[in-house]
Scaffold this motif. Structure first.
Motif, PDB file in Angstrom:
ATOM      1  N   GLU A  69       0.814  -1.214   0.000  1.00  0.00           N
ATOM      2  CA  GLU A  69       0.000   0.000   0.000  1.00  0.00           C
ATOM      3  C   GLU A  69       0.849   1.267   0.000  1.00  0.00           C
ATOM      4  OE1 GLU A  69      -2.431  -0.295   3.387  1.00  0.00           O
ATOM      5  OE2 GLU A  69      -3.684  -1.931   2.602  1.00  0.00           O
ATOM      6  N   GLY A  70       2.186   1.118   0.057  1.00  0.00           N
ATOM      7  CA  GLY A  70       3.067   2.277   0.001  1.00  0.00           C
ATOM      8  C   GLY A  70       3.538   2.781   1.345  1.00  0.00           C
ATOM      9  N   ASP A  71       3.320   2.002   2.404  1.00  0.00           N
ATOM     10  CA  ASP A  71       3.720   2.432   3.753  1.00  0.00           C
ATOM     11  C   ASP A  71       5.108   1.870   4.053  1.00  0.00           C
ATOM     12  OD1 ASP A  71       3.956   3.282   6.305  1.00  0.00           O
ATOM     13  OD2 ASP A  71       2.292   2.095   7.114  1.00  0.00           O
ATOM     14  N   LEU A  72       6.154   2.720   4.135  1.00  0.00           N
ATOM     15  CA  LEU A  72       7.538   2.331   4.459  1.00  0.00           C
ATOM     16  C   LEU A  72       7.991   2.973   5.771  1.00  0.00           C
ATOM     17  CD1 LEU A  72       9.258   2.622   0.949  1.00  0.00           C
ATOM     18  CD2 LEU A  72       8.273   0.595   2.017  1.00  0.00           C
ATOM     19  N   LEU A  99      11.751   4.307   6.853  1.00  0.00           N
ATOM     20  CA  LEU A  99      11.967   5.748   6.963  1.00  0.00           C
ATOM     21  C   LEU A  99      12.462   6.131   8.359  1.00  0.00           C
ATOM     22  CD1 LEU A  99       8.853   7.074   5.007  1.00  0.00           C
ATOM     23  CD2 LEU A  99      11.225   6.936   4.233  1.00  0.00           C
ATOM     24  N   LYS A 100      11.945   5.437   9.413  1.00  0.00           N
ATOM     25  CA  LYS A 100      12.428   5.727  10.759  1.00  0.00           C
ATOM     26  C   LYS A 100      13.901   5.366  10.891  1.00  0.00           C
ATOM     27  CE  LYS A 100       8.057   5.260  13.269  1.00  0.00           C
ATOM     28  NZ  LYS A 100       7.312   4.483  14.296  1.00  0.00           N
ATOM     29  N   ALA A 101      14.262   4.207  10.338  1.00  0.00           N
ATOM     30  CA  ALA A 101      15.678   3.820  10.395  1.00  0.00           C
ATOM     31  C   ALA A 101      16.528   4.792   9.596  1.00  0.00           C
ATOM     32  CB  ALA A 101      15.832   2.395   9.858  1.00  0.00           C
ATOM     33  N   TYR A 102      16.014   5.246   8.483  1.00  0.00           N
ATOM     34  CA  TYR A 102      16.750   6.204   7.638  1.00  0.00           C
ATOM     35  C   TYR A 102      16.944   7.519   8.382  1.00  0.00           C
ATOM     36  CZ  TYR A 102      17.785   9.233   3.675  1.00  0.00           C
ATOM     37  OH  TYR A 102      18.365  10.141   2.829  1.00  0.00           O
ATOM     38  N   GLU A 103      15.905   7.970   9.108  1.00  0.00           N
ATOM     39  CA  GLU A 103      16.015   9.225   9.857  1.00  0.00           C
ATOM     40  C   GLU A 103      17.008   9.069  11.031  1.00  0.00           C
ATOM     41  OE1 GLU A 103      12.058   9.953  11.030  1.00  0.00           O
ATOM     42  OE2 GLU A 103      11.361  10.530   9.002  1.00  0.00           O
ATOM     43  N   LYS A 104      16.981   7.878  11.635  1.00  0.00           N
ATOM     44  CA  LYS A 104      17.901   7.643  12.762  1.00  0.00           C
ATOM     45  C   LYS A 104      19.340   7.606  12.300  1.00  0.00           C
ATOM     46  CE  LYS A 104      18.756   4.340  16.509  1.00  0.00           C
ATOM     47  NZ  LYS A 104      18.357   3.049  17.139  1.00  0.00           N
ATOM     48  N   GLY A 114      26.101   0.228   6.850  1.00  0.00           N
ATOM     49  CA  GLY A 114      25.368  -0.112   5.633  1.00  0.00           C
ATOM     50  C   GLY A 114      23.877   0.108   5.695  1.00  0.00           C
ATOM     51  N   ASP A 115      23.320   0.408   6.849  1.00  0.00           N
ATOM     52  CA  ASP A 115      21.875   0.587   6.944  1.00  0.00           C
ATOM     53  C   ASP A 115      21.391   1.835   6.201  1.00  0.00           C
ATOM     54  OD1 ASP A 115      21.734  -1.683   8.436  1.00  0.00           O
ATOM     55  OD2 ASP A 115      21.769  -0.653  10.386  1.00  0.00           O
ATOM     56  N   LEU A 116      22.221   2.895   6.253  1.00  0.00           N
ATOM     57  CA  LEU A 116      21.818   4.123   5.546  1.00  0.00           C
ATOM     58  C   LEU A 116      21.744   3.896   4.043  1.00  0.00           C
ATOM     59  CD1 LEU A 116      21.147   7.124   5.771  1.00  0.00           C
ATOM     60  CD2 LEU A 116      23.607   7.599   5.612  1.00  0.00           C
ATOM     61  N   VAL A 117      22.718   3.197   3.513  1.00  0.00           N
ATOM     62  CA  VAL A 117      22.728   2.927   2.067  1.00  0.00           C
ATOM     63  C   VAL A 117      21.554   2.024   1.687  1.00  0.00           C
ATOM     64  CG1 VAL A 117      24.059   1.932   0.189  1.00  0.00           C
ATOM     65  CG2 VAL A 117      25.210   3.261   1.961  1.00  0.00           C
ATOM     66  N   ARG A 118      21.293   0.987   2.555  1.00  0.00           N
ATOM     67  CA  ARG A 118      20.181   0.094   2.246  1.00  0.00           C
ATOM     68  C   ARG A 118      18.848   0.853   2.274  1.00  0.00           C
ATOM     69  NH1 ARG A 118      20.274  -5.236   5.784  1.00  0.00           N
ATOM     70  NH2 ARG A 118      18.468  -5.609   4.422  1.00  0.00           N
ATOM     71  N   ALA A 119      18.680   1.754   3.244  1.00  0.00           N
ATOM     72  CA  ALA A 119      17.431   2.529   3.305  1.00  0.00           C
ATOM     73  C   ALA A 119      17.271   3.423   2.075  1.00  0.00           C
ATOM     74  CB  ALA A 119      17.404   3.370   4.590  1.00  0.00           C
ATOM     75  N   LEU A 120      18.399   3.997   1.659  1.00  0.00           N
ATOM     76  CA  LEU A 120      18.345   4.848   0.457  1.00  0.00           C
ATOM     77  C   LEU A 120      17.994   4.038  -0.780  1.00  0.00           C
ATOM     78  CD1 LEU A 120      18.762   7.653  -0.729  1.00  0.00           C
ATOM     79  CD2 LEU A 120      21.209   7.115  -0.962  1.00  0.00           C
ATOM     80  N   LEU A 121      18.564   2.866  -0.916  1.00  0.00           N
ATOM     81  CA  LEU A 121      18.254   2.016  -2.077  1.00  0.00           C
ATOM     82  C   LEU A 121      16.810   1.525  -2.046  1.00  0.00           C
ATOM     83  CD1 LEU A 121      21.566  -0.055  -2.289  1.00  0.00           C
ATOM     84  CD2 LEU A 121      20.824   1.856  -3.748  1.00  0.00           C
ATOM     85  N   ILE A 122      16.314   1.250  -0.827  1.00  0.00           N
ATOM     86  CA  ILE A 122      14.902   0.847  -0.727  1.00  0.00           C
ATOM     87  C   ILE A 122      13.990   1.984  -1.193  1.00  0.00           C
ATOM     88  CG2 ILE A 122      13.087   0.301   0.944  1.00  0.00           C
ATOM     89  CD1 ILE A 122      15.167  -1.310   2.509  1.00  0.00           C
TER      90      ILE A 122
END
Length: 651
Positions: A469-472, A476-481, A493-501
């Motif tokens: 449904e488009g809810d990530l 997004l919380k991990a990306y903001e953290k 590597g979590d920041l890069v993975r969040a960006l790629l997602i």
């Protein structure tokens, strides 16, 4: 049906009524107590007369007239013994049935002859009208007059050069012999050179202006000759239509009873009509009194009837039918052909010039430039051939790419052919990217340990449904953290993975938008198919219409022009009636009545190309009322009715 055909059909119908009355009254009273030989002869004569009457009757309303040679042939089939005075039966008795049938046969032949004469005059009048219109167009235009002067200039020069001079003068002295053509050309050249040297204005008027004025004078003279002949023909048409078999006489003959009344009425009408036609054809070449010949011809016809009665050796009794048939044969075999010859000779002499005269200048230019044109075509034949091939190839490619292919795709769309469907993306592309996004998010959450070890399958499905449904939110919380300590998040590597997602999410969103556009296009495939086909169809239709207009009969393109011609014809007929000169009793003169008949004939021809079905039949009825109504005021009322009834086609 023309005016003459309608008139002849009406007269023939009236004679058929007379025939029925004769059969009812006279044939029943045939004396059967006579000698058998006489009865057999009478029966044979009746059968022969019935056959001739049937042959001379109208069988087709569209073509009621017989050829002149057929009429003469049927006249010759009449029993010879009945053509002599008081020679109806071998014993000299006068049987009323045979007498009535004999006169009816003569009346049928007279009606057919009248139709032939009227048809001939009407056709000649229409030809004369065309020639008069041609001369009017020449006179109305200065350039047309100059063109006519140029067209006829070689003949004028030739007539001037070959003009004969008398060898002996009036005083008896011998004149100089005519100069040869070369010497005359030299004299003309010297005169032209002398004119340009002296700049003589008088010579300019004689050598330049005079040919132009002479041409205008010649055009006016030809037009007047043709107009005089047309007035004569029109007067003859009006005279014969009114005086031959007049309507009141026929009605009286149909209303009366008794063989004597029918015979006397029919005899008088037939003889008067025959003599009237003969007298008019004999006096037609004399055009000195073109506008006042009705009274003279009528008086001459009355004298002719009296002379015929004298020739029949009995002034009291009606003349024998032999004389009437003899005059009919003379009309058909001698007088009418002579009149046609005279008319066509006048048309040839005073009508438009021959085609060779009109087109000698362009033909001469074509002949003089033929060799140059041929050499140009020969030198550039390869380019011309290449142009032709290019035009053909372009036409074929246009037809295939813009007409045939769109039609095939349109048919495939209607039949739901998968090959013809419009598609912006693959069908499985969106599902594959969405599934990949779900797996990426679930793996990201599991790897970060945000889900407890005891997480059930329902929790994973719930996360997948939210991603669908488009809810990530977890990503997004991990990306903001991680953005608080970007270096640590990058190393881990979590920041890069969040960006790629998020990039994958953007790709999925784009594909969803494209899929919506794709669904919209698929729902309107038929509309886009017609839109793609429309330019090719329009170009093809316009091209075919253009070629059809050039090489076809242009009937569709000439519809407006035909309506204009109908309006002009109606206007000419009304103008003829308005400008006519009526008699004291309010009737048209013979000439004006004949001109009106000619205009209505043109009007019927024009109406046949515009009106159809019921409208055409109503138009013919109005024309019949116009012709049969002799009072000018009533005719004007009929014109007023035609104006508002047929306003749809004449406005």
């Amino acid at each position: 049906m023309s005016v003459v055909n309608d008139h002849i059909c009406r007269l023939d119908a009236q004679l058929d009524q007379v025939r029925q009355q004769i059969n009812d009254s006279n044939l029943a009273s045939l004396d059967i107590s006579k000698h058998k030989h006489d009865v057999d002869a009478a029966t044979k004569h009746i059968s022969d007369l019935e056959n001739v009457i049937g042959s001379l009757s109208v069988t087709s309303k569209s073509e009621p007239l017989l050829p002149p040679e057929h009429i003469v042939g049927f006249i010759s089939k009449l029993p010879c013994s009945l053509l002599e005075p008081h020679g109806l039966l071998p014993d000299g008795s006068t049987d009323s049935a045979l007498e009535e049938l004999m006169w009816l046969a003569v009346a049928k032949a007279t009606v057919q002859t009248l139709g032939v004469v009227l048809k001939s005059f009407l056709g000649q009048s229409l030809l004369l009208s065309d020639e008069i219109f041609y001369w009017d167009a020449i006179l109305d235009s200065y350039w047309y007059t100059c063109a006519y002067t140029l067209q006829t200039s070689p003949f004028r020069v030739w007539r001037r050069l070959t003009k004969s001079h008398p060898n002996v003068t009036g005083s008896g002295a011998r004149a100089r012999p005519p100069l040869p053509v070369s010497s005359r050309w030299a004299q003309i050249y010297e005169a032209i050179q002398r004119f340009f040297n002296t700049r003589n204005l008088h010579a300019l008027q004689e050598n330049v202006v005079s040919p132009f004025m002479a041409a205008r004078f010649e055009i006016g003279r030809n037009r007047e000759k043709l107009k005089t002949l047309k007035d004569l023909n029109a007067g003859g048409i009006g005279l014969l239509m009114k005086e031959c078999f007049p309507t009141p006489s026929n009605r009286d003959s149909c209303n009366r009873t008794g063989p004597i009344s029918i015979s006397n009425q029919l005899r008088g009408t037939v003889y008067r009509s025959v003599v009237l036609m003969e007298t008019f054809l004999q006096k037609l070449p004399s055009d000195s009194d073109a506008f006042d010949f009705g009274g003279s011809i009528l008086s001459a016809a009355n004298e002719g009837v009296a002379r015929l009665q004298t020739e029949s050796n009995n002034m009291c009794a009606p003349p024998a039918p032999r004389l009437a048939l003899k005059r009919l044969q003379d009309i058909l075999l001698r007088l009418l052909p002579a009149q046609k010859t005279l008319t066509f000779a006048t048309l040839k002499k005073h009508g438009r010039p021959a085609r060779l005269v009109r087109y000698w200048l362009p033909l001469s230019v074509m002949l003089l430039t033929a060799s140059t044109t041929l050499s140009i075509l020969t030198n550039h034949r390869h380019q011309l051939i290449q142009w032709v091939f290019n035009i053909g190839e372009t036409t074929i490619e246009f037809w295939n790419n813009w007409v045939l292919d769109p039609i095939q795709r349109l048919i495939g769309t209607i039949r739901h052919n998968e090959k013809s469907e419009i598609a912006l993306m693959s069908k499985n592309s969106l599902e594959a990217d969405r599934s990949s996004l779900e797996r990426m998010v679930i793996d990201f959450i599991l790897d970060r340990g945000e889900s407890k070890p005891g997480h059930s399958v329902l929790d994973i499905n719930s996360i997948a449904n939210k991603v669908r449904e488009g809810d990530l939110t977890p990503v997004l919380k991990a990306y903001e953290k991680d953005l608080r300590t970007p270096f640590v998040g990058t190393v881990r590597g979590d920041l890069v993975r969040a960006l790629l997602i998020q990039i994958q999410k953007t790709k999925v969103d784009v594909e969803i938008a494209i899929s919506g556009i794709d669904a919209l296009l698929k729902s309107q495939e038929l509309v886009f198919g017609f839109v793609g086909l429309t330019p090719g169809i329009l170009v093809s239709y316009a091209t075919l219409r253009w070629f059809g207009g050039i090489f076809g009969n242009r009937r569709g393109l000439r519809a407006g022009r035909q309506q204009d011609e109908l309006r002009h014809a109606l206007r000419n007929a009304h103008r003829t009636l308005i400008s006519s000169t009526s008699t004291i009793s309010g009737l048209l003169t013979y000439r004006d009545y004949g001109l009106l008949i000619c205009e209505t004939e043109v009007l019927l021809n024009k109406a046949g190309t515009v009106l159809k079905g019921v409208d055409l039949r109503a138009f013919r009825e109005d024309i019949s009322d116009l012709i049969n109504q002799r009072v000018v005021d009533r005719q004007l009322e009929i014109f007023g009715r035609m104006g508002w009834v047929y306003s749809k086609w004449i406005q």
